[in-house]
Scaffold this active site. Structure first.
Site, short mmCIF file in Angstrom:
data_model
loop_
_atom_site.label_atom_id
_atom_site.label_comp_id
_atom_site.label_asym_id
_atom_site.label_seq_id
_atom_site.Cartn_x
_atom_site.Cartn_y
_atom_site.Cartn_z
N CYS A 1 67.99 5.45 43.62
CA CYS A 1 68.02 6.43 44.69
C CYS A 1 66.68 6.48 45.39
CB CYS A 1 68.36 7.82 44.12
SG CYS A 1 69.83 7.86 43.10
N ARG B 1 71.30 9.09 47.33
CA ARG B 1 71.86 8.55 46.09
C ARG B 1 72.57 7.22 46.30
NH1 ARG B 1 76.81 11.03 42.42
NH2 ARG B 1 76.45 9.74 40.57
N ILE C 1 75.45 4.73 40.71
CA ILE C 1 75.56 3.68 39.69
C ILE C 1 76.26 4.22 38.45
CG2 ILE C 1 74.28 2.05 38.25
CD1 ILE C 1 74.05 1.43 41.22
N GLY D 1 66.16 6.14 39.74
CA GLY D 1 66.07 5.17 38.67
C GLY D 1 67.24 5.22 37.72
N ILE E 1 68.75 -18.85 45.85
CA ILE E 1 68.61 -19.44 47.17
C ILE E 1 67.82 -20.72 47.06
CG2 ILE E 1 68.77 -17.24 48.39
CD1 ILE E 1 65.74 -17.37 48.77
#
Length: 665
Positions: free
Chosen positions: A2, A52, A55, A79, A300
């Site tokens: 967040c 937020r 998760i 976190g 990548i």
């Protein structure tokens, strides 16, 4: 994951405080686009705002700001606390009742039950937290052990401001945007702003492993309290680990399995970055070992062989049977990211690997919301080549008297870089291919700089310095002291490699690597998790003898042994290419017009920060190929691009800047 922001205005000078909080939150909406919340206490003059990224517990029961049932505490939290389930079970066994399933509710209860310091010690995670104690009228600002999550704070016009990013702080009407020239000099030394400094006067970064207590209106002298320190772990007795090589490998694998298992808990899609190197391959291998489905992996690649690791990542992914996605990046694609960098890294930041890091984050976010990263392995297990190189060169030169070394330094430096290059060109037909070097003059002058080192600490400091004389470029700047000037933190460490590892953990890791990953990922609303920085892993790593980390001149020995249990050695053992882009040549060619517009006399004079002639001279030398100054120039360019992008007070200067852009285009 967040974004948090807030202010404490004890004198109630902030008009329309809820509107201000909305503006602060909106500035960091990218960190948490799923939900928004604010709370304001008009009596205290305190306000919290929260964005937020959902998760854990995607319901309204995870909404922030969140109050404790007793009404004592109000929290905003950025976190993840990975051990929240075990903490929850412990609290429930003592009679505490929970209403939702978020880690926020658990840590709020933990603060109420154990107090701030003991709660922080019990938490395993990455976080930045603001906590208001309504009973004692205290504000706590807290940061995780390694600094995975950012937290800025400072006082401007008598108002305490704090946030995950400076964008939100700048949105408050009391913010002053004065540049700290001493910090600018320090930034040029490393190409990042080291903790606890901030580019703006009056502002700081919270030190990892600490919490700060503000009370009353004494904002300028808060109490800063340690709850954990990597220095203590580094100086712990090594005899706390007993066992042979096999036992150490077994134990490390189990510690990593446990922490990676914690990091795989999420109510949203999860994957991992994979470069094909030791660190990321170890993380992915141990993820796949514990997963009933294919792990999503992302990498990548570049069409330039010297920068490309994608084929190696693909081979590792194929062997582990992951669901792998790769993207090959063209120069045009990478260069198109550069104008966005100042807004992504809203404090000057000049590690060029920020470009591929942002691109791989974009790629991952198309498929997952959480990605695990292999960052931290080099600093914990001795992976950087400079550890062995610096040790070898200091061992070779330490018995040579300093006057003799200074004489050699003077002799080498007395010959210009161009002259050394000419000598090398003349000798080229007679020089074996393995001894030929690009820019030999630059490298000889760098060697000369090392020869002047009075001790091994000076060798390390020289090697990690991107700009050797930053004060010469900054008008009125005086470089500040950092943790790298405090050799006393080494304590009982006697091994030079381990001393460098500790210094990197206290500086480069938290202020460069973790900053790079956090801002790049959060710019696309992607949460990153770093298993190697679980403090249970770092504590075990510091218990290990140095010989288990660097052996026969090769780093990460023990980590490689863990990996080779899951991936064939031949897929991993190869020269490391790094995670960068050919920025030196781009500045001379594709990016030259862009760079010229930022390094013109008018553009350099606008901030009032630069010794314009000194910067221009280095730029001319780089463009002509006379010297290779891209490290220094990228630092200046990122500051210039940042300042012109975010500072409205430069409107008039920007008009001149804009005219020069048109002219150079």
């Amino acid at each position: 994951m967040c974004g948090i922001a807030g202010f404490w205005d004890a004198r109630a000078t902030t008009k329309n405080p809820e509107s201000v909080l909305r503006s602060m939150a909106n500035a960091i909406r990218h960190r948490g686009p799923d939900d928004f919340g604010l709370w304001h206490d008009p009596v205290a003059g305190l306000g919290f705002a929260h964005q937020r990224l959902s998760i854990q517990d995607l319901s309204e029961l995870g909404h922030q700001p969140m109050k404790s049932p007793s009404g004592r505490y109000t929290i905003i939290f950025n976190g993840e606390v990975y051990n929240f389930l075990s903490l929850r079970a412990e609290l429930e066994s003592s009679g505490y009742k929970f209403y939702g399933h978020s880690d926020t509710e658990v840590i709020l209860a933990l603060f109420e039950q154990k107090g701030v310091k003991e709660a922080l010690k019990a938490m395993v995670g990455m976080f930045a937290i603001a906590l208001w104690d309504n009973f004692e009228k205290k504000l706590y600002l807290m940061r995780d052990r390694f600094g995975e999550k950012p937290l800025y704070y400072g006082v401007s016009q008598g108002v305490l401001l704090f946030s995950s990013e400076l964008k939100a702080i700048r949105a408050h009407p009391c913010f002053n945007n004065d540049i700290d020239k001493d910090v600018l000099s320090t930034y040029l030394r490393f190409n990042y702003v080291p903790t606890p400094y901030c580019i703006y006067k009056g502002f700081r970064k919270a030190v990892p492993g600490t919490y700060i207590v503000f009370k009353g209106d004494n904002f300028l002298e808060p109490e800063c309290i340690d709850y954990w320190s990597v220095v203590d772990d580094a100086n712990s007795p090594r005899d706390s680990f007993s066992g042979d090589d096999h036992r150490a490998i077994e134990k490390l694998e189990q510690v990593l399995l446990d922490t990676i298992s914690d990091k795989m808990i999420a109510d949203v899609p999860l994957g991992a970055f994979l470069s094909g190197g030791v660190d990321s391959s170890t993380i992915v291998a141990l993820m796949q070992k514990q997963s009933s489905r294919k792990v999503r992996t992302f990498s990548i690649g570049f069409h330039e062989d010297e920068y490309n690791e994608a084929q190696f990542a693909k081979e590792v992914a194929s062997y582990l049977n992951t669901e792998h996605t790769e993207l090959y990046v063209t120069p045009e694609m990478a260069q198109s990211i550069i104008p966005e960098l100042p807004l992504i890294y809203d404090e000057p930041f000049a590690d060029v690997s920020q470009i591929p890091t942002y691109i791989v984050s974009q790629l991952a976010r198309q498929h997952v919301t959480v990605a695990l990263s292999g960052d931290g392995g080099d600093e914990l297990f001795g992976g950087y080549t400079r550890y062995s190189w610096a040790t070898s060169i200091w061992r070779a030169m330490r018995n040579i008297p300093l006057p003799a070394r200074l004489a050699a330094q003077s002799l080498i430096s007395g010959v210009s870089v161009e002259r050394w290059n000419s000598i090398a060109d003349a000798l080229s037909p007679l020089t074996p291919a393995r001894f030929k070097q690009s820019h030999p003059g630059d490298k000889l002058h760098k060697l000369a700089g090392v020869l002047g080192s009075k001790n091994h600490f000076d060798v390390y400091h020289y090697l990690v310095s991107q700009c050797k004389k930053p004060d010469s470029l900054v008008a009125g700047g005086c470089e500040l002291s950092t943790v790298l000037n405090e050799s006393g933190v080494w304590g009982a460490l006697s091994d030079f490699s381990e001393q460098m590892m500790l210094m990197d953990q206290l500086s480069y890791l938290r202020d460069d690597i973790l900053t790079k990953v956090d801002r790049a990922a959060m710019a696309v609303s992607l949460e990153t998790r770093v298993p190697f920085l679980d403090h249970r892993v770092t504590q075990f790593a510091w218990r290990l003898p140095a010989a288990l980390k660097v052996r026969d001149g090769k780093g990460k020995w023990i980590l490689r042994q863990v990996l080779y249990r899951h991936v064939p050695e031949q897929l991993i053992e190869r020269p490391k290419t790094g995670f960068g882009v050919p920025i030196a040549e781009w500045l001379r060619k594709d990016l030259r017009d862009w760079a010229e517009s930022l390094l013109s006399h008018a553009a350099l004079a606008a901030p009032g920060c630069w010794n314009v002639d000194a910067v221009r001279e280095k730029w001319k030398e780089h463009v002509t190929g006379k010297r290779n100054w891209w490290y220094e120039m990228w630092g200046v360019l990122m500051f210039q691009a940042w300042r012109f992008s975010i500072d409205d007070s430069f409107a008039s200067s920007s008009k001149e800047y804009g005219r020069e852009v048109e002219t150079n285009a």
